[in-house]
Scaffold this motif. Structure first.
Motif, short mmCIF file in Angstrom:
data_model
loop_
_atom_site.label_atom_id
_atom_site.label_comp_id
_atom_site.label_asym_id
_atom_site.label_seq_id
_atom_site.Cartn_x
_atom_site.Cartn_y
_atom_site.Cartn_z
N HIS A 265 0.81 -1.22 0.00
CA HIS A 265 0.00 0.00 0.00
C HIS A 265 0.85 1.28 0.00
CE1 HIS A 265 -3.43 -2.58 0.78
NE2 HIS A 265 -2.79 -3.09 1.83
N ALA A 266 2.15 1.17 -0.28
CA ALA A 266 3.02 2.35 -0.27
C ALA A 266 2.74 3.26 -1.45
CB ALA A 266 4.48 1.93 -0.29
N ASN A 267 2.90 4.55 -1.24
CA ASN A 267 2.82 5.53 -2.32
C ASN A 267 4.25 5.83 -2.76
OD1 ASN A 267 2.31 7.50 -4.15
ND2 ASN A 267 1.49 8.98 -2.70
N LEU A 268 4.66 5.17 -3.84
CA LEU A 268 6.01 5.35 -4.39
C LEU A 268 5.94 5.98 -5.78
CD1 LEU A 268 7.41 1.91 -3.24
CD2 LEU A 268 8.12 4.15 -2.38
N SER A 269 4.86 6.70 -6.03
CA SER A 269 4.70 7.32 -7.35
C SER A 269 5.84 8.32 -7.57
CB SER A 269 3.34 8.01 -7.48
OG SER A 269 3.21 9.06 -6.56
N HIS A 270 6.44 8.21 -8.73
CA HIS A 270 7.55 9.08 -9.17
C HIS A 270 8.79 8.98 -8.29
CE1 HIS A 270 4.85 10.72 -12.15
NE2 HIS A 270 3.96 10.89 -11.19
N ALA A 271 8.89 7.91 -7.49
CA ALA A 271 10.09 7.71 -6.66
C ALA A 271 11.25 7.28 -7.53
CB ALA A 271 9.82 6.66 -5.58
N ASN A 272 12.45 7.69 -7.16
CA ASN A 272 13.65 7.25 -7.86
C ASN A 272 14.16 5.99 -7.16
OD1 ASN A 272 15.97 6.88 -9.29
ND2 ASN A 272 16.98 8.74 -8.59
N LEU A 273 13.84 4.83 -7.73
CA LEU A 273 14.25 3.55 -7.17
C LEU A 273 15.37 2.93 -8.01
CD1 LEU A 273 10.65 2.26 -6.39
CD2 LEU A 273 12.30 3.17 -4.76
N PHE A 274 16.14 3.76 -8.67
CA PHE A 274 17.24 3.32 -9.52
C PHE A 274 18.22 2.47 -8.72
CE2 PHE A 274 21.57 4.02 -11.11
CZ PHE A 274 21.44 3.54 -12.39
N ASP A 275 18.48 1.27 -9.20
CA ASP A 275 19.42 0.33 -8.57
C ASP A 275 19.06 -0.02 -7.12
OD1 ASP A 275 21.12 -0.55 -10.52
OD2 ASP A 275 22.71 0.88 -10.10
N THR A 276 17.80 0.11 -6.75
CA THR A 276 17.36 -0.22 -5.40
C THR A 276 17.19 -1.74 -5.27
OG1 THR A 276 16.27 1.91 -5.13
CG2 THR A 276 15.53 0.14 -3.70
N ASN A 277 17.60 -2.29 -4.13
CA ASN A 277 17.43 -3.71 -3.86
C ASN A 277 16.07 -3.92 -3.22
OD1 ASN A 277 17.57 -6.40 -3.29
ND2 ASN A 277 19.25 -6.24 -1.83
N ASP B 275 -0.25 -3.86 -3.91
CA ASP B 275 -1.14 -2.69 -3.89
C ASP B 275 -0.40 -1.36 -3.74
OD1 ASP B 275 -3.80 -1.96 -4.32
OD2 ASP B 275 -4.12 -1.57 -2.20
N ALA B 276 0.90 -1.37 -4.04
CA ALA B 276 1.68 -0.13 -3.98
C ALA B 276 1.43 0.72 -5.23
CB ALA B 276 3.17 -0.44 -3.87
N ASN B 277 1.56 2.02 -5.10
CA ASN B 277 1.46 2.93 -6.23
C ASN B 277 2.86 3.21 -6.74
OD1 ASN B 277 0.87 4.83 -8.14
ND2 ASN B 277 0.10 6.37 -6.72
N LEU B 278 3.21 2.63 -7.89
CA LEU B 278 4.52 2.80 -8.50
C LEU B 278 4.43 3.61 -9.80
CD1 LEU B 278 5.68 -0.84 -7.86
CD2 LEU B 278 6.69 1.20 -6.83
N LEU B 279 3.34 4.34 -9.96
CA LEU B 279 3.11 5.13 -11.16
C LEU B 279 4.26 6.12 -11.37
CD1 LEU B 279 1.06 5.94 -13.41
CD2 LEU B 279 0.25 7.68 -11.84
N GLY B 280 4.96 6.00 -12.49
CA GLY B 280 6.03 6.93 -12.83
C GLY B 280 7.31 6.71 -12.05
N ALA B 281 7.41 5.65 -11.26
CA ALA B 281 8.63 5.39 -10.49
C ALA B 281 9.74 4.92 -11.43
CB ALA B 281 8.37 4.35 -9.42
N ASN B 282 10.96 5.30 -11.13
CA ASN B 282 12.13 4.85 -11.89
C ASN B 282 12.61 3.55 -11.27
OD1 ASN B 282 14.51 4.41 -13.22
ND2 ASN B 282 15.51 6.29 -12.56
N LEU B 283 12.37 2.43 -11.96
CA LEU B 283 12.76 1.11 -11.48
C LEU B 283 13.95 0.57 -12.26
CD1 LEU B 283 9.16 -0.32 -11.09
CD2 LEU B 283 10.75 0.20 -9.23
N SER B 284 14.66 1.42 -12.99
CA SER B 284 15.81 0.99 -13.78
C SER B 284 16.87 0.36 -12.88
CB SER B 284 16.44 2.17 -14.51
OG SER B 284 15.52 2.77 -15.39
N GLY B 285 17.25 -0.84 -13.21
CA GLY B 285 18.29 -1.53 -12.46
C GLY B 285 17.86 -2.05 -11.11
N ALA B 286 16.59 -1.87 -10.74
CA ALA B 286 16.11 -2.34 -9.44
C ALA B 286 16.03 -3.86 -9.42
CB ALA B 286 14.74 -1.73 -9.14
N ASN B 287 16.38 -4.44 -8.28
CA ASN B 287 16.28 -5.89 -8.11
C ASN B 287 14.90 -6.19 -7.55
OD1 ASN B 287 16.46 -8.58 -7.52
ND2 ASN B 287 18.25 -8.41 -6.20
N LEU B 288 14.02 -6.72 -8.38
CA LEU B 288 12.65 -7.04 -7.99
C LEU B 288 12.43 -8.55 -7.86
CD1 LEU B 288 10.94 -4.47 -10.34
CD2 LEU B 288 10.95 -4.37 -7.85
#
Length: 77
Positions: A33-45, A53-66
Motif C-alpha cells: 500500500h506504499a505511495n512510491l509514485s515518481h520515486a527514484n528507485l534506480f538500482d534499489t534492492n 497494492d503499492a502505487n509505482l506510477l512513474g517510479a524509476n525502477l531501472s536496475g532495481a532488483n525485484l
C-alpha cells in the motif's frame, strides 16, 4: 531520511535512513500500500519486498532488483 507513506491513509509505513531511495537496500521490506509514485528507485534492492497494492506510477525502477517481490495489484501504469 525518506518516509514512505501508505497510499490510502498517508500514514508512515517505512522510514529509510538516507537522502534518496536510489541504491537503497529495501530487501524484504513490507511496502504494501506504499505511495512510491515518481520515486527514484534506480538500482534499489527490493528483493523479496512486499509491494502489493503499492502505487509505482512513474517510479524509476531501472536496475532495481525485484526478484521475488510481491507486485500483486501494484499500480505500474
Amino acid at each position: 531520511m525518506v518516509e514512505i507513506k501508505n497510499r490510502y491513509t498517508g500514514g508512515v509505513i517505512y522510514i529509510h535512513q538516507g537522502g534518496s531511495l536510489s541504491h537503497a537496500n529495501l530487501r524484504g521490506a513490507d511496502l504494501s500500500h506504499a505511495n512510491l509514485s515518481h520515486a527514484n528507485l534506480f538500482d534499489t534492492n527490493l528483493l523479496g519486498a512486499n509491494l502489493s497494492d503499492a502505487n509505482l506510477l512513474g517510479a524509476n525502477l531501472s536496475g532495481a532488483n525485484l526478484r521475488g517481490a510481491d507486485l500483486s495489484h501494484a499500480n505500474l501504469f
